[in-house]
Design a protein around this motif. Structure first.
Motif, short mmCIF file in Angstrom:
data_model
loop_
_atom_site.label_atom_id
_atom_site.label_comp_id
_atom_site.label_asym_id
_atom_site.label_seq_id
_atom_site.Cartn_x
_atom_site.Cartn_y
_atom_site.Cartn_z
N SER A 194 2.24 96.64 20.35
CA SER A 194 2.72 98.01 20.32
C SER A 194 3.93 98.15 19.38
CB SER A 194 3.10 98.46 21.72
OG SER A 194 3.63 99.75 21.71
N MET A 195 4.89 97.27 19.53
CA MET A 195 6.07 97.34 18.66
C MET A 195 5.71 96.93 17.23
SD MET A 195 8.38 98.74 20.29
CE MET A 195 9.83 98.55 19.30
N GLY A 196 4.77 96.01 17.06
CA GLY A 196 4.32 95.64 15.71
C GLY A 196 3.73 96.83 14.98
N ALA A 197 2.87 97.58 15.68
CA ALA A 197 2.27 98.78 15.07
C ALA A 197 3.34 99.84 14.82
CB ALA A 197 1.18 99.34 15.97
N TRP A 250 8.59 107.32 11.01
CA TRP A 250 9.60 106.81 11.92
C TRP A 250 9.58 107.43 13.33
CZ3 TRP A 250 12.94 110.28 13.92
CH2 TRP A 250 13.07 111.50 13.24
N PRO A 251 9.05 108.63 13.58
CA PRO A 251 9.05 109.15 14.96
C PRO A 251 8.21 108.33 15.94
CG PRO A 251 8.79 110.97 13.41
CD PRO A 251 8.67 109.68 12.63
N ILE A 252 7.35 107.48 15.43
CA ILE A 252 6.52 106.65 16.32
C ILE A 252 7.36 105.61 17.05
CG2 ILE A 252 4.67 104.93 16.33
CD1 ILE A 252 3.30 106.58 14.19
N LEU A 253 8.40 105.09 16.43
CA LEU A 253 9.20 104.01 17.00
C LEU A 253 9.87 104.41 18.32
CD1 LEU A 253 9.98 101.09 16.49
CD2 LEU A 253 11.97 101.91 15.23
N PRO A 254 10.55 105.54 18.43
CA PRO A 254 11.15 105.87 19.73
C PRO A 254 10.12 106.10 20.83
CG PRO A 254 11.96 107.36 18.02
CD PRO A 254 10.94 106.47 17.39
N PHE A 255 8.96 106.65 20.47
CA PHE A 255 7.92 106.86 21.48
C PHE A 255 7.35 105.54 21.98
CE2 PHE A 255 7.82 111.13 19.54
CZ PHE A 255 8.00 111.87 20.69
N GLU A 275 7.64 104.27 25.77
CA GLU A 275 6.44 103.86 26.49
C GLU A 275 6.63 102.48 27.12
OE1 GLU A 275 1.73 103.43 25.48
OE2 GLU A 275 3.16 102.90 23.92
N LEU A 276 7.18 101.55 26.37
CA LEU A 276 7.41 100.20 26.89
C LEU A 276 8.48 100.19 27.98
CD1 LEU A 276 7.12 98.12 23.63
CD2 LEU A 276 5.47 98.30 25.49
N ALA A 316 9.82 99.71 33.66
CA ALA A 316 10.41 100.29 34.86
C ALA A 316 9.39 100.38 35.99
CB ALA A 316 10.98 101.67 34.55
N ALA A 317 8.16 100.75 35.66
CA ALA A 317 7.11 100.84 36.68
C ALA A 317 6.78 99.46 37.26
CB ALA A 317 5.86 101.48 36.09
N LEU A 318 6.67 98.46 36.40
CA LEU A 318 6.40 97.10 36.88
C LEU A 318 7.53 96.58 37.75
CD1 LEU A 318 4.85 95.44 33.71
CD2 LEU A 318 3.68 96.00 35.84
#
Length: 167
Positions: A37-40, A50-55, A59-60, A65-67
């Motif tokens: 995910s971070m690689g992509a 660049w807006p993809i990076l904060p999302f 997400e991660l 947090a859920a785990l």
């Protein structure tokens, strides 16, 4: 999961939820998801999106947090200690947060039948002034093994639905 250990003078029963995975395995799963995910996200950032990076980071973070929350909830346990004089019940996640102590001769067990065949019966330990529900998070088989262990040690004074009377 219900486990018990007996020493000369006491019986300790530990009831805790079943774990599907340990915290270490959850961290490995998070790592396995975060690397691609971070690689992509870094790749798209290098191409100018660049807006993809904060999302991707959000997400991660949400997955981590859920785990963590689920693992924390699965660390909850009830520790029931029965000795010759007292019955003590400790409830908490990593350490006891609530504690009840009853005199052994003043405590009894109340068993409420299950509403559905998949559910386990309700188990309540009660003294003169307080009532404590134990093992409400257990599956049917574990709940029945808890009932069997407690029946060997405590009197069953109520076997049926508990009715609350309002005055």
């Amino acid at each position: 999961m219900v486990s018990s250990s007996r020493s000369d003078a006491s019986l300790v029963i530990i009831a805790k939820p079943n774990h599907s995975s340990s915290w270490r395995n959850n961290k490995l799963a998070l790592l396995a998801v975060s690397v691609p995910s971070m690689g992509a996200a870094i790749g798209f950032t290098a191409l100018g999106a660049w807006p993809i990076l904060p999302f991707a980071g959000a997400e991660l973070f949400a997955l981590a947090a859920a785990l963590y929350y689920v693992n924390w909830k699965l660390e909850y346990r009830h520790v029931i200690t029965l000795d010759e004089q007292t019955v003590s019940i400790d409830k908490g996640h990593y350490a006891p947060k609530r504690r009840w102590r009853f005199a052994r001769d003043q405590v009894a067990l109340a068993i409420t039948p299950e509403k559905h065949p998949w559910e386990g019966p309700g188990v309540t330990v009660h003294g003169k002034e307080e009532t404590v529900i134990v093992g409400e998070f257990l599956n049917r088989d574990d709940c029945l093994s808890l009932v069997a262990l407690l029946r060997e040690e405590l009197l069953v004074r109520t076997h049926g639905p508990i009715r609350r009377i309002k005055i």
